[in-house]
Design a protein around this motif. Structure first.
Motif, PDB file in Angstrom:
ATOM      1  N   VAL A 115       0.203  -7.046  -6.956  1.00  0.00           N
ATOM      2  CA  VAL A 115      -0.352  -5.700  -6.854  1.00  0.00           C
ATOM      3  C   VAL A 115       0.631  -4.886  -6.030  1.00  0.00           C
ATOM      4  O   VAL A 115       1.064  -5.311  -4.954  1.00  0.00           O
ATOM      5  CB  VAL A 115      -1.738  -5.716  -6.170  1.00  0.00           C
ATOM      6  N   ALA A 116       1.017  -3.721  -6.535  1.00  0.00           N
ATOM      7  CA  ALA A 116       1.937  -2.841  -5.818  1.00  0.00           C
ATOM      8  C   ALA A 116       1.146  -1.713  -5.167  1.00  0.00           C
ATOM      9  O   ALA A 116       0.226  -1.164  -5.762  1.00  0.00           O
ATOM     10  CB  ALA A 116       2.971  -2.264  -6.776  1.00  0.00           C
ATOM     11  N   VAL A 117       1.531  -1.386  -3.916  1.00  0.00           N
ATOM     12  CA  VAL A 117       0.812  -0.367  -3.154  1.00  0.00           C
ATOM     13  C   VAL A 117       1.811   0.643  -2.612  1.00  0.00           C
ATOM     14  O   VAL A 117       2.818   0.280  -2.010  1.00  0.00           O
ATOM     15  CB  VAL A 117       0.051  -1.003  -1.964  1.00  0.00           C
ATOM     16  N   ALA A 118       1.519   1.920  -2.827  1.00  0.00           N
ATOM     17  CA  ALA A 118       2.347   2.983  -2.263  1.00  0.00           C
ATOM     18  C   ALA A 118       1.427   4.121  -1.849  1.00  0.00           C
ATOM     19  O   ALA A 118       0.531   4.504  -2.592  1.00  0.00           O
ATOM     20  CB  ALA A 118       3.365   3.475  -3.287  1.00  0.00           C
ATOM     21  N   THR A 119       1.643   4.649  -0.653  1.00  0.00           N
ATOM     22  CA  THR A 119       0.821   5.757  -0.169  1.00  0.00           C
ATOM     23  C   THR A 119       1.659   6.940   0.275  1.00  0.00           C
ATOM     24  O   THR A 119       1.125   8.009   0.514  1.00  0.00           O
ATOM     25  CB  THR A 119      -0.041   5.322   1.034  1.00  0.00           C
ATOM     26  N   GLY A 120       2.963   6.750   0.443  1.00  0.00           N
ATOM     27  CA  GLY A 120       3.810   7.801   0.998  1.00  0.00           C
ATOM     28  C   GLY A 120       3.857   7.764   2.518  1.00  0.00           C
ATOM     29  O   GLY A 120       4.618   8.494   3.141  1.00  0.00           O
ATOM     30  N   VAL A 121       3.035   6.912   3.113  1.00  0.00           N
ATOM     31  CA  VAL A 121       3.011   6.743   4.570  1.00  0.00           C
ATOM     32  C   VAL A 121       3.163   5.250   4.840  1.00  0.00           C
ATOM     33  O   VAL A 121       2.213   4.478   4.635  1.00  0.00           O
ATOM     34  CB  VAL A 121       1.685   7.265   5.179  1.00  0.00           C
ATOM     35  N   PRO A 122       4.359   4.794   5.273  1.00  0.00           N
ATOM     36  CA  PRO A 122       4.606   3.355   5.404  1.00  0.00           C
ATOM     37  C   PRO A 122       3.562   2.593   6.226  1.00  0.00           C
ATOM     38  O   PRO A 122       3.157   1.492   5.843  1.00  0.00           O
ATOM     39  CB  PRO A 122       5.985   3.302   6.069  1.00  0.00           C
ATOM     40  N   ALA A 123       3.100   3.165   7.325  1.00  0.00           N
ATOM     41  CA  ALA A 123       2.114   2.460   8.150  1.00  0.00           C
ATOM     42  C   ALA A 123       0.798   2.270   7.397  1.00  0.00           C
ATOM     43  O   ALA A 123       0.154   1.220   7.492  1.00  0.00           O
ATOM     44  CB  ALA A 123       1.880   3.212   9.456  1.00  0.00           C
ATOM     45  N   LEU A 124       0.387   3.284   6.639  1.00  0.00           N
ATOM     46  CA  LEU A 124      -0.841   3.176   5.846  1.00  0.00           C
ATOM     47  C   LEU A 124      -0.658   2.173   4.712  1.00  0.00           C
ATOM     48  O   LEU A 124      -1.558   1.383   4.410  1.00  0.00           O
ATOM     49  CB  LEU A 124      -1.241   4.548   5.298  1.00  0.00           C
ATOM     50  N   THR A 125       0.513   2.195   4.082  1.00  0.00           N
ATOM     51  CA  THR A 125       0.799   1.243   3.010  1.00  0.00           C
ATOM     52  C   THR A 125       0.706  -0.187   3.524  1.00  0.00           C
ATOM     53  O   THR A 125       0.102  -1.054   2.880  1.00  0.00           O
ATOM     54  CB  THR A 125       2.199   1.502   2.417  1.00  0.00           C
ATOM     55  N   ALA A 126       1.280  -0.447   4.704  1.00  0.00           N
ATOM     56  CA  ALA A 126       1.232  -1.794   5.291  1.00  0.00           C
ATOM     57  C   ALA A 126      -0.208  -2.207   5.571  1.00  0.00           C
ATOM     58  O   ALA A 126      -0.609  -3.348   5.304  1.00  0.00           O
ATOM     59  CB  ALA A 126       2.060  -1.832   6.572  1.00  0.00           C
ATOM     60  N   ARG A 127      -0.994  -1.284   6.096  1.00  0.00           N
ATOM     61  CA  ARG A 127      -2.401  -1.584   6.421  1.00  0.00           C
ATOM     62  C   ARG A 127      -3.204  -1.867   5.160  1.00  0.00           C
ATOM     63  O   ARG A 127      -3.982  -2.814   5.108  1.00  0.00           O
ATOM     64  CB  ARG A 127      -2.985  -0.392   7.181  1.00  0.00           C
ATOM     65  N   LEU A 128      -3.008  -1.047   4.126  1.00  0.00           N
ATOM     66  CA  LEU A 128      -3.728  -1.242   2.871  1.00  0.00           C
ATOM     67  C   LEU A 128      -3.305  -2.547   2.200  1.00  0.00           C
ATOM     68  O   LEU A 128      -4.141  -3.283   1.662  1.00  0.00           O
ATOM     69  CB  LEU A 128      -3.493  -0.056   1.940  1.00  0.00           C
ATOM     70  N   SER A 129      -2.019  -2.865   2.245  1.00  0.00           N
ATOM     71  CA  SER A 129      -1.527  -4.120   1.660  1.00  0.00           C
ATOM     72  C   SER A 129      -2.179  -5.326   2.324  1.00  0.00           C
ATOM     73  O   SER A 129      -2.600  -6.265   1.646  1.00  0.00           O
ATOM     74  CB  SER A 129      -0.011  -4.217   1.804  1.00  0.00           C
ATOM     75  N   ALA A 130      -2.242  -5.297   3.660  1.00  0.00           N
ATOM     76  CA  ALA A 130      -2.866  -6.401   4.393  1.00  0.00           C
ATOM     77  C   ALA A 130      -4.343  -6.526   4.025  1.00  0.00           C
ATOM     78  O   ALA A 130      -4.870  -7.638   3.850  1.00  0.00           O
ATOM     79  CB  ALA A 130      -2.711  -6.179   5.889  1.00  0.00           C
ATOM     80  N   HIS A 131      -5.003  -5.381   3.873  1.00  0.00           N
ATOM     81  CA  HIS A 131      -6.417  -5.380   3.492  1.00  0.00           C
ATOM     82  C   HIS A 131      -6.600  -5.992   2.108  1.00  0.00           C
ATOM     83  O   HIS A 131      -7.461  -6.853   1.894  1.00  0.00           O
ATOM     84  CB  HIS A 131      -6.947  -3.941   3.533  1.00  0.00           C
ATOM     85  N   LEU A 132      -5.780  -5.560   1.146  1.00  0.00           N
ATOM     86  CA  LEU A 132      -5.901  -6.060  -0.216  1.00  0.00           C
ATOM     87  C   LEU A 132      -5.588  -7.548  -0.320  1.00  0.00           C
ATOM     88  O   LEU A 132      -6.201  -8.260  -1.110  1.00  0.00           O
ATOM     89  CB  LEU A 132      -4.983  -5.276  -1.149  1.00  0.00           C
ATOM     90  N   ALA A 133      -4.652  -8.014   0.496  1.00  0.00           N
ATOM     91  CA  ALA A 133      -4.262  -9.422   0.444  1.00  0.00           C
ATOM     92  C   ALA A 133      -5.451 -10.337   0.735  1.00  0.00           C
ATOM     93  O   ALA A 133      -5.531 -11.450   0.208  1.00  0.00           O
ATOM     94  CB  ALA A 133      -3.133  -9.694   1.437  1.00  0.00           C
TER      95      ALA A 133
END
Length: 198
Positions: A115-133
């Motif tokens: 699953v690829a995640v992009a938000t335009g805000v690196p810190a938010l992307t990292a947080r969302l990625s960890a959540h999805l994992a």
């Protein structure tokens, strides 16, 4: 999603951010040439070639045949020059210190599913990625595995080519639903997908 197997990638900069960006490219089979006087330990043995010095205009040229350039220096002016040089040659350039003409999404791997995640805000992307994992149900990866095999099967493709497009699309939706509901019997899924008895 690019197939980087055997693809030449040139990276300017050898620090932690370079390792974070080109590490996954190396995992995907890219042949990375690195230009940097210092090289992060995670890249030392993994890149195809190291040019141990500062970047100079002209390092990246058509004869090197790079498909992609990564501007990952700690110096903004160097990254700007790398980007300008790549643009002049019509090459894709990933510049790590600002938004550009391309970016790499965060990846959330679950077995063979990504699953690829992009938000335009690196810190938010990292947080969302960890959540999805933590929240992706394993059924998605299981379905992806069995459906990928069906999609690659030459006989299945031949059977589907005989159907009208609207019917093919409807059959794929039904097959995906069945796989997500836990149906993993290949022949049952083939019957749903093609309408044929197996």
């Amino acid at each position: 999603m690019l197939d980087l197997s055997g693809t030449p990638v040139w990276c300017v900069g050898g620090g932690e951010m370079a390792a974070a960006k080109v590490g996954p490219m190396i995992d995907a089979g890219a042949q990375v040439t690195l230009i940097s006087p210092e090289v992060h330990e995670l890249l030392q043995e993994r890149v195809a070639e190291i040019i141990p010095r500062e970047y100079q205009t002209g390092d990246i040229k058509p004869s090197n045949q790079p498909a992609l350039v990564v501007a990952a220096s700690d110096v903004r002016e160097v990254n700007a020059q790398v980007k300008a040089d790549a643009d002049a040659l019509g090459l894709w350039c990933l510049r790590i210190d600002q938004a550009g003409d391309m970016s790499l999404p965060a990846r959330v791997p679950v077995d063979d599913l990504t699953v690829a995640v992009a938000t335009g805000v690196p810190a938010l992307t990292a947080r969302l990625s960890a959540h999805l994992a933590h929240d992706i149900d394993p059924k998605w990866a299981e379905a992806a595995e069995v459906l990928r095999e069906l999609r690659r099967d030459v006989d299945v493709r031949k059977a589907l080519s005989a159907l009208p497009q609207s019917e093919r699309a409807a059959n794929w939706r039904l097959t995906v639903d069945a796989a997500l509901d836990g149906e993993n019997d290949r022949f049952a899924l083939l019957r749903i997908l093609t309408g044929l008895e197996y």
